[in-house]
Write a protein that holds these residues in place. Structure first.
Motif, short mmCIF file in Angstrom:
data_model
loop_
_atom_site.label_atom_id
_atom_site.label_comp_id
_atom_site.label_asym_id
_atom_site.label_seq_id
_atom_site.Cartn_x
_atom_site.Cartn_y
_atom_site.Cartn_z
N SER A 173 -11.08 8.82 12.40
CA SER A 173 -11.71 9.33 13.62
C SER A 173 -13.11 8.73 13.76
O SER A 173 -13.65 8.12 12.83
CB SER A 173 -11.79 10.86 13.60
OG SER A 173 -12.52 11.31 12.48
N SER B 151 -15.31 5.07 17.85
CA SER B 151 -13.90 5.45 17.99
C SER B 151 -12.96 4.26 17.87
O SER B 151 -11.80 4.42 17.51
CB SER B 151 -13.69 6.14 19.34
OG SER B 151 -14.12 5.30 20.40
N ARG C 281 -13.72 3.55 13.37
CA ARG C 281 -13.37 4.74 12.56
C ARG C 281 -13.55 4.54 11.06
O ARG C 281 -12.98 5.30 10.28
CB ARG C 281 -11.91 5.16 12.83
CG ARG C 281 -11.58 5.39 14.30
CD ARG C 281 -10.14 5.77 14.48
NE ARG C 281 -9.23 4.78 13.91
CZ ARG C 281 -7.91 4.90 13.90
NH1 ARG C 281 -7.35 5.98 14.43
NH2 ARG C 281 -7.15 3.96 13.36
#
Length: 450
Positions: free
Chosen positions: A352, A329, A332
């Motif tokens: 993401s 995270s 990404r």
């Protein structure tokens, strides 16, 4: 030097002089016009007065017209002209509209039809008690077309050929939960990593446990990878071991480099290079040829480009030294590496968390599964990395992905406790092969002796 030799050398030097005049035999391609054979009066008339009456006719007096005819006869103007200038031809009329011709031409081309990518899953199964942990690997699809999934303390097997489900093993609470599963290449044996640092080996055909690997790790084993009879294990202690499952003391090599949990392990198709990703944001490439059981093995490449945990690893099926990796995270991104040189070839920001990566075995495509905020699957065209489609359905991060043996179907397990099946890669084109000619039996023309 005598005079004879001087004259001889002078001839040789003169023959190489760039502006040397050559004989007529050497100039057969040169054109010299014969001006005495040209009719300049006729040419001047055609360039001035003669062309006026043909391209732009005008009305003139009878006396002037008689003078023009007399002048034409005296200059022999009635001879036939070759390739003479004429009035501009009329604009051709298209009997068939240009649009129809263009569309017909395009239809004639044998263009490959565009593949339709389904936006919804073909099948959805319940997966209760699936552990929501980014660093684990709880889903794998074997070569015998059986899918293994770990739910809490239990490993379940789902046979894709008939849709039947069976329970393989349930471990005690003090040993569980199960932290990783991985099929051996034969599709019959499976390795099961546990939270208590042990690894169990099972024969699924006979439902028997073959052995338990102990002592290699001090904490849970969250990643597994097979290389023929070598089982590679990665633990929360940062260690990586190569275990030869055929011998009593299985650990044959140890890789030390990661300082935190090893959450991703993948062997290349050749079995020569191992990629490992960890929670320390590091990616290592290890070379099997330099491995040693007596001392910690030195890595081939230590890559620090990712800024978050590296779990998603996928070796390219059509280029042996190409590796795709995905960051967590805080990163990404999907990155592509040349594992021979350690160079980063490309980096794409996905927006993401990247949980898993899979290559299409039949096309140059890459599938990625993601976490927050959309929890989607994204299909990319390689190498342009243009999005071909997004597959939605999961309501929580898609932690695990596995690919069917034929390479067409993808299974995904998410924190929403569902297992979904997607026709993400389509059906491969089957090229019909000519049946081999039956070989004539030797001496078939001779009668047999019975």
């Amino acid at each position: 030097m005598d005079s004879g030799s001087l004259s001889s050398s002078a001839v040789k030097i003169g023959s190489r002089y760039p502006l040397q005049r050559k004989t007529s035999k050497d100039n057969l391609d040169r054109f010299i016009p014969n001006r005495s054979a040209m009719d300049f009066d006729y040419a001047h008339y055609m360039l001035t007065e003669g062309a006026k009456g043909k391209e732009n006719p005008v009305v003139c007096s009878p006396s002037r017209e008689a003078y023009r005819k007399l002048l034409a006869e005296s200059l022999n103007m009635n001879r036939t002209r070759i390739l003479a200038f004429k009035n501009k031809p009329p604009t051709p009329v298209d009997l068939i509209p240009h649009e129809i011709t263009l569309s017909t031409h395009q239809q004639d081309r044998t263009a490959k039809p565009r593949r339709i990518i389904p936006q919804t899953s073909e099948r959805t199964l319940d997966a209760p008690d699936l552990v929501d942990d980014y660093y684990l690997n709880l889903l794998d699809w074997g070569s015998a077309n059986v899918l293994a999934i770990a739910l809490g303390n239990t490993v379940y097997l789902w046979d894709a050929s008939n849709g039947s489900t069976s329970e393989l093993v349930t471990v005690d609470d003090e040993n569980g939960p199960i932290t990783s599963v991985s099929w051996a290449p034969d599709g019959r044996h499976i390795a099961v990593g546990l939270n208590n640092s042990e690894v169990q080996l099972w024969d699924t055909a006979s439902d028997k446990q073959l052995r338990t690997l102990r002592g290699g790790h001090r904490q849970r084993v969250g990643s597994l990878a097979w290389n023929n009879h070598i089982l590679t294990t990665g633990g929360m202690d940062g260690r990586i071991h190569n275990n030869d499952v055929r011998i009593r003391s299985p650990i044959v090599e140890t890789y030390r480099g990661h300082e935190q949990e090893v959450c991703g392990l993948k062997w290349s198709a050749s079995g020569q290079q191992l990629a490992s990703g960890g929670n320390d944001n590091l990616l290592y490439i290890w070379d099997r040829g330099t491995a040693s059981s007596s001392s910690p093995t030195q890595w081939l490449h230590r890559l620090e480009d990712h800024t978050s945990a590296v779990k998603a690893l996928a070796w390219c099926p059509f280029q042996g030294n190409l590796l795709a990796t995905g960051g967590g995270s805080g990163d990404r991104s999907i990155k592509f590496w040349n594992t021979h040189t350690g160079a980063c070839l490309n980096s794409v920001d996905t927006g993401s968390q990247v949980c898993s990566l899979l290559w299409n075995k039949n096309e140059r495509e890459l599938l990625s599964s993601h976490g927050f905020t959309q929890n989607q699957l994204t299909l990319w065209k390689y190498p342009s990395m243009v999005k071909m489609g997004e597959l939605n359905g999961h309501t929580s991060r898609v932690l695990y992905m596995a690919q069917s043996p034929d390479g067409c179907t993808v299974a995904t397990a998410a924190a929403d406790e569902t297992l979904r099946f997607w026709n993400a890669f389509g059906t491969p084109e089957v090229v019909a092969k000519a049946a081999p000619k039956a070989r004539a039996e030797p001496f078939s023309h001779i009668n047999r002796i019975r």
